[in-house]
Write an enzyme that holds these catalytic residues in place. Structure first.
Site, PDB file in Angstrom:
ATOM      1  N   HIS A 195      40.263 -33.665  40.332  1.00 55.73           N
ATOM      2  CA  HIS A 195      39.780 -33.356  41.843  1.00 55.73           C
ATOM      3  C   HIS A 195      40.347 -32.137  42.388  1.00 55.73           C
ATOM      4  CE1 HIS A 195      39.646 -38.051  42.599  1.00 55.73           C
ATOM      5  NE2 HIS A 195      39.305 -37.915  41.551  1.00 55.73           N
TER       6      HIS A 195
ATOM      7  N   GLU B 212      41.788 -31.532  44.974  1.00 51.73           N
ATOM      8  CA  GLU B 212      43.278 -31.320  45.659  1.00 51.73           C
ATOM      9  C   GLU B 212      43.986 -31.184  44.381  1.00 51.73           C
ATOM     10  OE1 GLU B 212      41.132 -34.631  48.473  1.00 51.73           O
ATOM     11  OE2 GLU B 212      41.017 -33.819  46.411  1.00 51.73           O
TER      12      GLU B 212
ATOM     13  N   CYS C 286      42.034 -39.311  48.147  1.00 55.86           N
ATOM     14  CA  CYS C 286      42.319 -40.521  47.472  1.00 55.86           C
ATOM     15  C   CYS C 286      43.671 -40.805  47.042  1.00 55.86           C
ATOM     16  CB  CYS C 286      41.513 -40.381  46.142  1.00 55.86           C
ATOM     17  SG  CYS C 286      42.179 -39.601  44.777  1.00 55.86           S
TER      18      CYS C 286
ATOM     19  N   CYS D  77      45.184 -38.359  44.745  1.00 53.63           N
ATOM     20  CA  CYS D  77      45.432 -37.137  45.482  1.00 53.63           C
ATOM     21  C   CYS D  77      46.489 -37.205  46.388  1.00 53.63           C
ATOM     22  CB  CYS D  77      44.270 -36.618  46.058  1.00 53.63           C
ATOM     23  SG  CYS D  77      42.862 -35.964  44.615  1.00 53.63           S
TER      24      CYS D  77
END
Length: 146
Positions: free
Chosen positions: A47, A49, A77, A80
């Protein structure tokens, strides 16, 4: 935020992953930036992040990002968000919400619910070797707490 959005658009155009971008900022300067690369790497943890946090830590030579802020194109999410807590970022700014993400096919709400009541069976398997690793950590007077 505009840089995070630019990275998200570029990532989508390249087919790297979903429409997510993130930048880590310290003292008004971008330390690290990334777009989602789940599809490009076949890595479900890639991801934006997470990738930006990893790079920022590498750039700073530290496993924490105190004094830094992350700008991300979507509400983080659970994975993250956990990484944001572990890295000790000071603040999170996000553009789109988890509901916005759900509307375009990203079921983060399912993950938030699973964190409250895990849907994958969890079972403890006691291990003397694992207990020894814990004992060694605790007994090490030069360990670096994190």
């Amino acid at each position: 935020m505009e840089e995070a959005a630019r990275l998200a658009r570029e990532g989508v155009e390249r087919g790297a992953g979903g429409p997510f971008g993130a930048v880590v900022v310290h003292d008004g300067r971008i330390v690290a930036a990334a777009c989602n690369r789940v599809l490009a790497t076949n890595d479900p943890t890639a991801h934006a992040e997470i990738l930006a946090i990893r790079e920022a830590c590498r750039q700073r030579g530290a496993f924490h990002l105190e004094g830094c802020t992350i700008y991300t194109t979507c509400e983080p999410c659970p994975m993250c968000l956990a990484a944001i807590h572990w890295s000790r970022l000071d603040r999170v700014y996000y553009a789109q919400t988890r509901d916005d993400a759900a509307r375009i096919g990203f079921p983060d709400r399912r993950l938030y619910a699973a964190m409250a009541a895990p849907q994958i069976p969890l079972e403890r398997v006691p291990s003397a070797a694992a207990a020894e690793a814990f004992r060694l950590w605790q007994a090490n007077p030069t360990r670096t707490p994190y």
